[in-house]
Scaffold this motif. Structure first.
Motif, short mmCIF file in Angstrom:
data_model
loop_
_atom_site.label_atom_id
_atom_site.label_comp_id
_atom_site.label_asym_id
_atom_site.label_seq_id
_atom_site.Cartn_x
_atom_site.Cartn_y
_atom_site.Cartn_z
N MET A 128 27.54 -26.90 25.52
CA MET A 128 26.64 -28.31 25.50
C MET A 128 26.67 -28.73 24.16
N THR A 129 27.10 -30.28 24.04
CA THR A 129 27.25 -30.88 22.81
C THR A 129 26.11 -32.04 22.93
N ASN A 130 25.38 -32.07 21.78
CA ASN A 130 24.39 -33.36 21.53
C ASN A 130 24.23 -33.63 20.10
N PHE A 131 23.36 -34.86 20.04
CA PHE A 131 23.11 -35.27 18.65
C PHE A 131 21.53 -34.65 18.05
N ILE A 132 21.64 -34.35 17.10
CA ILE A 132 20.25 -33.87 16.50
C ILE A 132 20.02 -34.40 15.33
N PRO A 133 18.76 -34.80 14.97
CA PRO A 133 18.34 -34.93 13.41
C PRO A 133 18.58 -33.63 12.44
N VAL A 134 18.82 -33.77 11.39
CA VAL A 134 19.15 -32.94 10.60
C VAL A 134 18.22 -32.75 9.27
N PHE A 135 17.90 -31.61 8.87
CA PHE A 135 17.23 -31.36 7.38
C PHE A 135 17.83 -30.18 6.90
N PRO A 136 18.74 -30.39 5.96
CA PRO A 136 19.55 -29.57 5.39
C PRO A 136 18.72 -28.71 4.12
N LEU A 137 18.93 -27.46 4.21
CA LEU A 137 18.22 -26.90 3.10
C LEU A 137 19.16 -25.55 2.50
N GLY A 138 18.76 -24.98 1.55
CA GLY A 138 19.49 -24.20 0.83
C GLY A 138 19.13 -22.68 1.36
N ILE A 139 18.75 -22.53 2.42
CA ILE A 139 18.36 -21.17 3.16
C ILE A 139 18.99 -21.03 4.49
N LEU A 175 29.79 -30.50 14.47
CA LEU A 175 31.25 -31.15 14.94
C LEU A 175 31.30 -32.22 14.04
N GLU A 176 30.25 -33.07 13.91
CA GLU A 176 30.38 -34.30 13.01
C GLU A 176 29.00 -34.62 12.39
N MET A 177 28.89 -34.70 10.92
CA MET A 177 27.89 -35.33 10.39
C MET A 177 27.66 -36.81 10.67
N VAL A 178 26.44 -37.15 10.78
CA VAL A 178 26.12 -38.76 10.98
C VAL A 178 25.22 -39.23 9.84
N LYS A 179 25.67 -39.71 8.75
CA LYS A 179 24.85 -39.72 7.43
C LYS A 179 23.96 -40.82 7.65
N THR A 180 24.38 -41.95 8.36
CA THR A 180 23.54 -43.33 8.66
C THR A 180 23.19 -43.51 10.23
N ILE A 181 21.81 -43.45 10.34
CA ILE A 181 21.45 -43.91 11.67
C ILE A 181 20.78 -45.18 11.49
N PRO A 182 20.97 -46.08 12.37
CA PRO A 182 20.18 -47.29 12.26
C PRO A 182 18.65 -47.08 12.44
N LYS A 234 16.61 -45.22 10.49
CA LYS A 234 16.27 -44.09 10.28
C LYS A 234 16.33 -43.84 8.70
N LEU A 235 15.65 -43.01 8.12
CA LEU A 235 16.03 -42.67 6.95
C LEU A 235 16.59 -41.30 6.72
N TYR A 236 16.61 -40.52 7.80
CA TYR A 236 17.22 -39.20 7.88
C TYR A 236 18.68 -39.08 8.37
N SER A 237 19.44 -38.19 8.14
CA SER A 237 20.77 -37.99 8.69
C SER A 237 20.66 -37.33 10.01
N GLY A 238 21.82 -37.08 10.80
CA GLY A 238 21.90 -36.28 11.95
C GLY A 238 23.23 -35.73 12.07
N ALA A 239 23.48 -35.07 13.07
CA ALA A 239 24.61 -34.49 13.34
C ALA A 239 25.04 -34.38 15.00
N ILE A 240 26.36 -34.27 15.29
CA ILE A 240 26.84 -33.88 16.74
C ILE A 240 27.03 -32.35 16.54
N VAL A 241 26.58 -31.60 17.35
CA VAL A 241 26.59 -30.15 17.46
C VAL A 241 26.92 -29.70 18.79
#
Length: 214
Positions: free
Chosen positions: A1-12, A87-94, A96-103
């Motif tokens: 399964m592949t889909n788009f999700i919002p992401v919250f990158p952390l150093g953990i 699979l791909e980072m989506v840095k700009t989402i219309p 939205k302040l946050y980024s997302g990714a296709i995973v």
């Protein structure tokens, strides 16, 4: 399964079934969490290593907003669900302040692995805690614990924890933890011996003379 999700990158590293408490204060992540709660959707926490977002992370769900502050900051409780690969980072989402990714979600075998191997891992972790004088009780009986339950308590670096995140079979994760403990326990033991020697330095010593023919 592949889909788009919002992401919250952390150093953990977050593992499936792990409970994680977060304090949310940045505007972009306040927006992300509010939308996830309102729309009952999940978000991803990819691991940041050396200032770069790694390709692996864990999908998490918000289980509770514990506290909301006047300025919109939040204390939240989350739970890890499954490991994803970016699979791909989506840095700009219309809009939205946050980024997302296709995973996608690699097949991940989460069985019991080898119980005798897991018990050796648990014994090693408890020995490590004894040496470090750490008190830790796990929330499950030994026969229900798996690698994800104990990985954060084995004294690994974030890099090692991330490597374990990329192992797709429970028995592989158990072997990884065992090898880590086999490597680290003798080092800790040597440190303990060194500490004892340092404690003796400067104290008067009552030593018996040796019967040497010199």
């Amino acid at each position: 399964m592949t889909n788009f999700i919002p992401v919250f990158p952390l150093g953990i590293v977050v593992y499936p079934q792990e409970s994680l408490n977060l304090h949310i204060f940045e505007p972009r992540y306040k927006q992300l969490i509010n939308e996830c709660v309102e729309q009952k959707k999940m978000f991803g926490i990819p691991t940041v290593l050396q200032q770069k977002v790694g390709e692996l992370g864990t999908l998490v769900r918000v289980t509770e907003i514990s506290k909301t502050y006047e300025n919109g900051e939040m204390d939240i409780k989350t739970e890890g669900v499954m490991v994803f690969r970016i699979l791909e980072m989506v840095k700009t989402i219309p809009g939205k302040l946050y980024s997302g990714a296709i995973v996608n979600y690699p097949e991940n075998i989460q069985d019991a692995g080898k119980r005798d191997l897991m018990q050796r891992v648990l014994d090693g972790i408890r020995e490590l805690h004894r040496m470090l004088q750490v008190q830790k009780e796990f929330k499950k009986p030994d026969d229900q614990l798996v690698s994800y339950d104990v990985a954060h308590h084995a004294g690994m670096s974030v890099e090692d924890e991330y490597e374990l995140l990329g192992l797709w079979q429970e028995v592989q994760r158990q072997e990884f933890l065992k090898r880590h403990l086999v490597k680290v326990l003798p080092v800790i033991a040597e440190m303990e011996q060194l500490k004892e020697k340092v404690k003796l330095n400067g104290h008067f010593k009552n030593l018996s003379s040796l019967d040497l023919d010199v």
